[in-house]
Design a protein around this motif. Structure first.
Motif, PDB file in Angstrom:
ATOM      1  N   ASN A  42      50.230  44.894  27.955  1.00  0.00           N
ATOM      2  CA  ASN A  42      51.285  44.406  27.074  1.00  0.00           C
ATOM      3  C   ASN A  42      52.582  44.143  27.799  1.00  0.00           C
ATOM      4  O   ASN A  42      53.624  43.979  27.175  1.00  0.00           O
ATOM      5  CB  ASN A  42      51.494  45.378  25.900  1.00  0.00           C
ATOM      6  CG  ASN A  42      52.121  46.675  26.362  1.00  0.00           C
ATOM      7  OD1 ASN A  42      52.178  46.961  27.554  1.00  0.00           O
ATOM      8  ND2 ASN A  42      52.582  47.463  25.416  1.00  0.00           N
ATOM      9  N   SER A  43      52.568  44.113  29.118  1.00  0.00           N
ATOM     10  CA  SER A  43      53.787  43.720  29.810  1.00  0.00           C
ATOM     11  C   SER A  43      53.632  42.336  30.408  1.00  0.00           C
ATOM     12  O   SER A  43      54.421  41.917  31.240  1.00  0.00           O
ATOM     13  CB  SER A  43      54.109  44.721  30.917  1.00  0.00           C
ATOM     14  OG  SER A  43      53.089  44.674  31.878  1.00  0.00           O
ATOM     15  N   GLY A  44      52.587  41.622  30.002  1.00  0.00           N
ATOM     16  CA  GLY A  44      52.447  40.245  30.446  1.00  0.00           C
ATOM     17  C   GLY A  44      51.744  40.085  31.771  1.00  0.00           C
ATOM     18  O   GLY A  44      51.801  39.024  32.376  1.00  0.00           O
ATOM     19  N   GLN A  45      51.057  41.121  32.237  1.00  0.00           N
ATOM     20  CA  GLN A  45      50.422  41.001  33.544  1.00  0.00           C
ATOM     21  C   GLN A  45      48.913  41.062  33.413  1.00  0.00           C
ATOM     22  O   GLN A  45      48.383  41.866  32.658  1.00  0.00           O
ATOM     23  CB  GLN A  45      50.849  42.160  34.435  1.00  0.00           C
ATOM     24  CG  GLN A  45      52.324  42.135  34.732  1.00  0.00           C
ATOM     25  CD  GLN A  45      52.689  43.180  35.756  1.00  0.00           C
ATOM     26  OE1 GLN A  45      51.976  44.147  35.915  1.00  0.00           O
ATOM     27  NE2 GLN A  45      53.778  42.961  36.437  1.00  0.00           N
ATOM     28  N   VAL A  46      48.245  40.235  34.175  1.00  0.00           N
ATOM     29  CA  VAL A  46      46.794  40.303  34.247  1.00  0.00           C
ATOM     30  C   VAL A  46      46.474  40.819  35.639  1.00  0.00           C
ATOM     31  O   VAL A  46      46.771  40.159  36.631  1.00  0.00           O
ATOM     32  CB  VAL A  46      46.160  38.917  34.059  1.00  0.00           C
ATOM     33  CG1 VAL A  46      44.669  38.988  34.226  1.00  0.00           C
ATOM     34  CG2 VAL A  46      46.519  38.361  32.707  1.00  0.00           C
ATOM     35  N   THR A  47      45.893  42.014  35.704  1.00  0.00           N
ATOM     36  CA  THR A  47      45.609  42.581  37.024  1.00  0.00           C
ATOM     37  C   THR A  47      44.148  42.374  37.338  1.00  0.00           C
ATOM     38  O   THR A  47      43.285  42.574  36.486  1.00  0.00           O
ATOM     39  CB  THR A  47      45.902  44.092  37.020  1.00  0.00           C
ATOM     40  OG1 THR A  47      47.062  44.308  36.244  1.00  0.00           O
ATOM     41  CG2 THR A  47      46.138  44.587  38.419  1.00  0.00           C
ATOM     42  N   VAL A  48      43.879  41.990  38.572  1.00  0.00           N
ATOM     43  CA  VAL A  48      42.505  41.790  38.997  1.00  0.00           C
ATOM     44  C   VAL A  48      42.100  43.015  39.807  1.00  0.00           C
ATOM     45  O   VAL A  48      42.728  43.347  40.802  1.00  0.00           O
ATOM     46  CB  VAL A  48      42.385  40.537  39.871  1.00  0.00           C
ATOM     47  CG1 VAL A  48      40.962  40.334  40.314  1.00  0.00           C
ATOM     48  CG2 VAL A  48      42.875  39.336  39.096  1.00  0.00           C
ATOM     49  N   TYR A  49      41.053  43.689  39.353  1.00  0.00           N
ATOM     50  CA  TYR A  49      40.572  44.866  40.065  1.00  0.00           C
ATOM     51  C   TYR A  49      39.212  44.572  40.659  1.00  0.00           C
ATOM     52  O   TYR A  49      38.383  43.909  40.032  1.00  0.00           O
ATOM     53  CB  TYR A  49      40.394  46.051  39.111  1.00  0.00           C
ATOM     54  CG  TYR A  49      41.663  46.575  38.524  1.00  0.00           C
ATOM     55  CD1 TYR A  49      42.063  46.176  37.261  1.00  0.00           C
ATOM     56  CD2 TYR A  49      42.463  47.479  39.217  1.00  0.00           C
ATOM     57  CE1 TYR A  49      43.224  46.660  36.702  1.00  0.00           C
ATOM     58  CE2 TYR A  49      43.629  47.963  38.666  1.00  0.00           C
ATOM     59  CZ  TYR A  49      44.010  47.548  37.403  1.00  0.00           C
ATOM     60  OH  TYR A  49      45.157  48.018  36.854  1.00  0.00           O
ATOM     61  N   GLN A  50      38.980  45.129  41.835  1.00  0.00           N
ATOM     62  CA  GLN A  50      37.646  45.007  42.389  1.00  0.00           C
ATOM     63  C   GLN A  50      36.946  46.351  42.221  1.00  0.00           C
ATOM     64  O   GLN A  50      37.531  47.398  42.489  1.00  0.00           O
ATOM     65  CB  GLN A  50      37.724  44.656  43.872  1.00  0.00           C
ATOM     66  CG  GLN A  50      36.369  44.329  44.433  1.00  0.00           C
ATOM     67  CD  GLN A  50      36.428  44.051  45.903  1.00  0.00           C
ATOM     68  OE1 GLN A  50      37.280  44.570  46.600  1.00  0.00           O
ATOM     69  NE2 GLN A  50      35.515  43.238  46.379  1.00  0.00           N
TER      70      GLN A  50
END
Lengths: 610, 96
Positions: free
Chosen positions: A585-593
């Motif tokens: 909800n802070s506008g970030q899309v995090t990519v995790y491996q």
């Protein structure tokens, strides 16, 4: 003054006489030899013989006498002539000749036949502009290339040209590729190029030296065994499955917005669409849709501003440039992402049968249109809080057909009883419908779908029957937020709900096979892993969990905590690699491996009852 | 025009970017974020290099043309996008 040509003159018959001039001989050199077969060859041979005899008889013959003469010899005089300096250019290269052949056809300028001239324009552009050098060259180029120089002079034209924008795009991506190279390589499962190769090697060497020194100096010190243990611990820790954050898609536009949905493009697996919209009804900020490319995590490729918050997105499979967006005011819009044009392509706001409450999910699905099984067309389906599931057609504008109404279970029972008693009551009673939250189409038979509603009921419906449900599953106590069919086993589906549980169901059984709860938090999103059959991911409010049903049905394999103050809201698995994307909800899309994740062999979900 | 300005600003703010130079075909810098002397030096030297590179490529195959040139050195990387009317030169130090 040209004579005016009239129609009559054109139609006149004109006689044209062709004559030949006399042959003008410039040079006549008769040959000195005659063919043996010629007519007068005999006479010539005799003459030759007589001459030969004469020469023989010349010596000592009184008929001939030797005598000297003096010829006039004029005084010689030397004269000097100067020609124009011959300027040597790099000998005509292959491309010079090619350019002058084909360039003359394309260019409008009058390029003379001399290929060397095009070479002049390059040699002229030297930073050291000595006037003596350039004057003679300038004069020759000005004949050939005047129009080209005029265009080049205007910098604004250059900066505004489309080609320049494309070049900027490529350049930006190159720069970002340099910066993000190790992360992108990890994403694509390629070996990572060590940019800081020397530094790392130095560090390792230093560590080794340190270690060796310790052993030598302090044989009985406590330090060495500890460092060894520490190292072993490190090694152990890195073997358990974990998530490594690769990068974050975010920019100023998206700061502070909640991510409600994410979708991959069906054709281009590097293109990700993310919808931003608030879940809270009181928050009426306009929504946003951004299309991100993996090649640029700092700025989206396309940005679309919407009137209200965005709740759901889906890319079409048949027309991969169509992006369907569902919004909190019930409108559905379709954007065409191939052009930079920022306006929405089609919207459902003018349709009379549109949803009057939030559209919670949109999906493109193939539906049988004709009688034959082969005739499949893709249509857009939507489910909304007004309890209707609609199928939309795109002609000039969006128009829809209602597929199903989600009637409440109690009311349906009442209806059936009253019908039996009163026999077809035709009165139209306005009944409140069950608000629909989510749906999913069967991966194999796309006419069957499941819909989840706000009171926890899951309806199994068929698109050919809009009056009755095939099945209803009512085991959830709270709104069902997501339903997903298992991509590997067509009889299994998962549902998650705000009642803190995730339930695993088999299609024809009314009670779930498994009920998974790990924390007492609402579950917002789940998704099956596209790669491993028994793995799925779930999002609670503050945690992201990866479950492996093969390994354990009690605990998730990986639990990832969100940063403090941040709530995770959306989950998406990457299709070809083992990465997972989490929106918050802070506008970030995090990519995790996902690292160190071992899954047993077998693509089949083993359905063992507890 | 505003989009171009925005993109240029974004590129300038990326990690490690030391300078951006846009030169027209005569060798005059239209836009630069570096000081004058470095700009002139870069422009003069890079122009000759690009001409040579382009000439080499086209000699091998006249239908081919140079679209992008990257020079990676010990200290930084120079990226050049040449065109008929202009050059775009960006200098980046990726390990900054």
């Amino acid at each position: 003054v040209k004579e005016q040509v009239t129609e009559d003159m054109l139609n006149e018959v004109v006689n044209i006489y062709l004559t030949e001039t006399e042959t003008i001989t410039h040079l006549d050199m008769p040959g000195i030899s005659v063919s043996v077969d010629a007519d007068d060859a005999e006479a010539i041979k005799e003459r030759n013989n007589r001459y030969a005899e004469l020469c023989k008889n010349r010596m000592g013959n009184d008929k001939y006498m030797d005598r000297s003469m003096q010829a006039f010899i004029g005084a010689s005089k030397s004269k000097q002539v100067q020609c124009d300096s011959i300027v040597m250019v790099d000998t005509a290269t292959t491309w010079d000749m090619y350019d002058s052949f084909y360039g003359a056809e394309q260019d409008k300028t009058e390029l003379t036949a001399e290929p060397e001239k095009s070479g002049y324009s390059e040699s002229i552009v030297n930073s050291s502009r000595g006037p003596e050098k350039t004057t003679s060259l300038l004069s020759t180029t000005s004949i050939g290339n005047t129009t080209l120089e005029d265009d080049a002079a205007d910098p604004r034209l250059i900066l505004q040209s489309e080609k320049f924008q494309k070049v900027l795009l490529v350049m930006e991506r190159c720069i970002l590729a340099n910066i993000f190279q190790p992360k992108l390589a990890a994403y694509r499962q390629l070996p990572i190029v060590e940019g800081k190769h020397n530094e790392q090697q130095d560090k390792e060497k230093r560590n080794q030296l340190f270690f060796n020194v310790l052993i030598v100096l302090d044989c009985d010190s406590v330090v060495t065994p500890e460092t060894m243990e520490h190292r072993e611990e490190d090694v152990e820790r890195s073997l358990s499955p974990t998530l490594e954050s690769l990068w974050v898609f975010s920019c100023e536009l998206t700061k502070g917005r909640t991510i409600s949905c994410m979708a991959w493009n069906k054709k281009n697996p590097d293109l990700l669409a993310v919808g931003y919209g608030e879940f809270d009804f009181r928050d009426q900020t306009p929504g946003l849709v951004c299309c991100w490319s993996l090649k640029n995590p700092t700025w989206p490729e396309r940005v679309y501003h919407c009137n209200t918050g965005v709740t759901s997105l889906d890319f079409s499979a048949k027309h991969p440039y169509r992006l369907a967006v569902g919004m909190t005011d019930g409108t559905i819009a379709i954007y065409y992402v191939y052009s930079q044009d920022k306006t929405c392509a089609v919207s459902s706001s003018k349709c009379s049968k549109k949803h009057y409450s939030s559209t919670w999910q949109v999906k493109w699905a193939e539906q049988d249109m004709g009688l034959s099984g082969d005739d499949k067309e893709e249509a857009l389906m939507s489910i909304s809080a007004d309890g209707r599931i609609s199928k939309w057609f795109l002609h000039d504008d969006l128009d829809c057909v209602e597929l199903m109404r989600l009637k409440r279970m109690q009311e349906e029972k009442d209806e059936m009883e009253t019908e039996v008693k009163d026999k077809k009551k035709k009165g139209e009673i306005l009944r409140s419908l069950n608000a629909g939250f989510c749906f999913d189409f069967h991966p194999v038979d796309s006419s069957i779908y499941l819909a989840g509603s706000i009171d926890g009921t899951i309806y199994k419906c068929s698109s050919s029957n809009s009056q009755q449900f095939l099945e209803t599953y009512s085991q959830h106590f709270g709104p069902v937020t997501r339903i997903k069919w298992c991509p590997f086993n067509p009889n299994v589906f998962l549902s998650c709900s705000l009642d803190w549980t995730i339930k695993l169901w088999i299609q024809d059984q009314l009670t779930p096979l498994l009920c998974l709860t790990s924390t007492q938090k609402q579950v917002h999103d789940i998704m099956w892993s596209p790669k491993w059959a028994t793995v799925f991911g779930a999002i609670n409010e503050g945690q992201m969990k990866i479950w492996n049903l093969d390994y354990s049905t009690l605990d998730p394999v990986i639990v990832h905590m969100a940063a403090p103050g941040v709530k995770m809201t959306s989950l998406l698995f990457a299709l070809q690699t083992d990465c997972v994307l989490v929106g918050d909800n802070s506008g970030q899309v995090t990519v995790y491996q996902i690292k160190n994740f071992t899954v047993g062999e077998g693509n089949q979900v083993r359905l063992n009852k507890k | 025009m505003a989009e171009v300005e925005e993109t240029l600003k974004r590129i300038q703010s990326q990690k490690g970017v030391q300078g951006i130079i846009i030169v027209n075909s005569e060798g005059i810098p239209i836009k630069t974020t570096m000081d004058n002397s470095s700009t002139v030096q870069y422009v003069g030297l890079i122009h000759q290099l690009v001409m040579k590179a382009r000439s080499t490529l086209r000699d091998l195959d006249p239908q081919n043309d140079l679209t992008f040139l990257r020079i990676r050195s010990k200290k930084n990387e120079i990226m050049i996008a040449p065109d008929k009317d202009y050059f775009l030169i960006v200098i980046q130090n990726p390990s900054d």
